[in-house]
Design a protein around this motif. Structure first.
Motif, short mmCIF file in Angstrom:
data_model
loop_
_atom_site.label_atom_id
_atom_site.label_comp_id
_atom_site.label_asym_id
_atom_site.label_seq_id
_atom_site.Cartn_x
_atom_site.Cartn_y
_atom_site.Cartn_z
N LEU A 126 0.84 -1.12 -0.03
CA LEU A 126 0.08 0.07 -0.10
C LEU A 126 1.03 1.16 0.07
CD1 LEU A 126 -2.95 1.12 0.37
CD2 LEU A 126 -2.69 0.84 2.78
N TYR A 127 0.45 2.23 -0.98
CA TYR A 127 1.30 3.32 -1.04
C TYR A 127 0.43 4.65 -0.90
CZ TYR A 127 4.82 0.33 -2.82
OH TYR A 127 5.81 -0.67 -2.85
N LYS A 128 0.98 5.64 -0.21
CA LYS A 128 0.46 7.00 -0.26
C LYS A 128 0.71 7.77 -1.11
CE LYS A 128 -1.99 8.35 3.37
NZ LYS A 128 -2.62 8.80 4.56
N ASP A 129 0.22 8.95 -1.44
CA ASP A 129 1.06 10.10 -2.23
C ASP A 129 1.80 9.53 -3.67
OD1 ASP A 129 0.00 11.86 -0.31
OD2 ASP A 129 1.60 11.24 1.09
N ILE A 130 1.11 8.89 -4.45
CA ILE A 130 1.70 8.33 -5.60
C ILE A 130 1.96 9.48 -6.60
CG2 ILE A 130 1.28 6.97 -7.63
CD1 ILE A 130 2.02 5.20 -5.20
N LYS A 131 3.19 9.43 -6.93
CA LYS A 131 3.52 10.79 -7.77
C LYS A 131 3.60 10.26 -9.09
CE LYS A 131 6.18 12.76 -4.28
NZ LYS A 131 5.70 12.06 -3.27
N ASN A 132 3.66 8.92 -9.86
CA ASN A 132 3.76 8.17 -10.97
C ASN A 132 2.44 7.46 -11.48
OD1 ASN A 132 4.59 6.16 -9.49
ND2 ASN A 132 6.08 5.71 -11.04
N ALA A 133 1.39 7.87 -10.80
CA ALA A 133 0.15 7.02 -11.22
C ALA A 133 0.05 6.88 -12.78
CB ALA A 133 -0.99 7.56 -10.71
N SER A 134 0.06 8.05 -13.48
CA SER A 134 -0.29 7.98 -15.02
C SER A 134 0.91 7.12 -15.72
CB SER A 134 0.05 9.26 -15.67
OG SER A 134 1.26 9.82 -15.36
N SER A 135 2.08 6.99 -15.27
CA SER A 135 3.13 6.02 -15.73
C SER A 135 2.96 4.64 -15.60
CB SER A 135 4.65 6.54 -15.32
OG SER A 135 5.30 5.80 -15.55
N LEU A 136 2.57 4.29 -14.37
CA LEU A 136 2.07 2.87 -14.14
C LEU A 136 0.87 2.50 -14.76
CD1 LEU A 136 2.56 3.27 -10.20
CD2 LEU A 136 4.09 1.95 -11.60
N ARG A 137 -0.27 3.21 -14.78
CA ARG A 137 -1.26 3.23 -15.61
C ARG A 137 -0.83 2.80 -17.48
NH1 ARG A 137 -5.28 6.04 -18.71
NH2 ARG A 137 -7.29 4.90 -18.60
N GLU A 138 -0.12 3.62 -17.76
CA GLU A 138 0.39 3.64 -19.09
C GLU A 138 1.25 2.35 -19.43
OE1 GLU A 138 3.70 5.87 -21.67
OE2 GLU A 138 2.01 6.99 -20.84
N GLN A 139 1.99 1.68 -18.34
CA GLN A 139 2.65 0.43 -18.56
C GLN A 139 1.69 -0.62 -18.66
OE1 GLN A 139 5.77 -0.07 -19.14
NE2 GLN A 139 6.15 2.15 -19.03
N LEU A 140 0.43 -0.59 -17.65
CA LEU A 140 -0.52 -1.56 -17.79
C LEU A 140 -1.15 -1.93 -19.11
CD1 LEU A 140 -2.56 -1.27 -14.33
CD2 LEU A 140 -1.16 -3.06 -15.24
N LEU A 141 -1.57 -0.44 -19.73
CA LEU A 141 -2.52 -0.55 -20.73
C LEU A 141 -1.39 -0.81 -21.91
CD1 LEU A 141 -4.44 3.11 -20.41
CD2 LEU A 141 -5.10 0.84 -20.26
N SER A 142 -0.42 -0.57 -21.79
CA SER A 142 0.65 -0.86 -23.03
C SER A 142 1.00 -2.54 -23.16
CB SER A 142 1.92 -0.25 -23.03
OG SER A 142 2.77 -0.75 -22.13
N GLY A 143 0.46 -3.38 -21.87
CA GLY A 143 0.67 -4.80 -21.93
C GLY A 143 2.21 -5.18 -21.47
N ASN A 144 2.80 -4.20 -21.00
CA ASN A 144 4.20 -4.54 -20.36
C ASN A 144 3.86 -5.67 -19.39
OD1 ASN A 144 6.70 -4.80 -19.09
ND2 ASN A 144 6.98 -2.47 -19.39
N VAL A 145 4.49 -6.94 -19.71
CA VAL A 145 4.33 -7.99 -18.77
C VAL A 145 5.23 -7.84 -17.51
CG1 VAL A 145 3.98 -9.73 -20.45
CG2 VAL A 145 6.25 -9.19 -19.88
N ASP A 146 6.00 -6.87 -17.58
CA ASP A 146 6.61 -6.74 -16.12
C ASP A 146 6.03 -5.80 -15.12
OD1 ASP A 146 9.11 -7.82 -17.17
OD2 ASP A 146 10.18 -6.03 -17.72
#
Length: 196
Positions: free
Chosen positions: A22-42
């Protein structure tokens, strides 16, 4: 450093531990979301907006359901991690599930779940990867922390639970009472949808 917890859920095989942070005050949510949407298996994780999670039991119900469906070849989404997000939703609309419960660009507090579906997914490997990739403050994954993050109005709306007459939620005892009142219908909706 990630405060990663590894749990073994009852009624699931011991070789499928679940790693949760669990994390508070996320600063890179859009980057993490982009990795998911791009299908990055990592980045095959369940990235969940923590504001819509009421308690540990709430997320454990969804994780159990998703892993159970995975083990029985009944996934309705791409993988066990997207199935966890889908399992949180009381309806069968996958897109709605991700909109309501998944990470968004505006996510401030993030719950990360990773299921060890292969032997190379270990506590150490997940902790190391999250430490490198998630820009936020790790906090303990417990009901007390979730109490400070949960948005009860969003949770009620997602599960279509009516708002009771004005009730103060300014202390932990009041929140615990509300949590107990909401937990049963929420977990019930996750379990009932599994039967459909």
């Amino acid at each position: 450093m990630a405060l990663l917890e590894t749990v073994h859920l009852s009624h699931l095989p011991q070789n499928t531990p679940v790693h949760i942070a669990l994390y508070k005050d996320i600063k890179n949510a859009s980057s993490l979301r982009e990795q998911l949407l791009s299908g990055n298996v990592d980045f095959q994780y369940a990235f969940i907006d923590a504001s819509v999670i009421l308690s540990r039991q709430h997320i454990f119900a969804a994780v159990f359901r998703a892993v159970h469906d995975y083990l029985n070849d009944r996934l309705r989404s791409h993988n066990v991690h997207s199935e966890i997000v889908f399992s949180l939703n009381p309806t069968n609309n996958i897109t709605e599930s991700f909109r309501r419960f998944g990470i968004t660009d505006a996510t401030k507090d993030l719950l990360v779940v990773k299921v060890s579906i292969t032997p190379e997914i270990t506590h150490a490997s997940v902790a190391e990867h999250l430490e490198q990739c998630v820009e936020g403050t790790p906090v303990p994954f417990n009901d007390e922390t979730l109490c400070s993050i949960s948005d009860l109005a969003k949770i009620r709306k997602a599960y279509k639970i009516p708002q009771p007459p004005a009730k103060s939620v300014d202390n932990k005892a009041a929140y615990s009472q509300i949590q107990r009142e909401l937990e049963a219908p929420i977990i019930g909706s996750i379990a009932l949808r599994a039967a459909t």
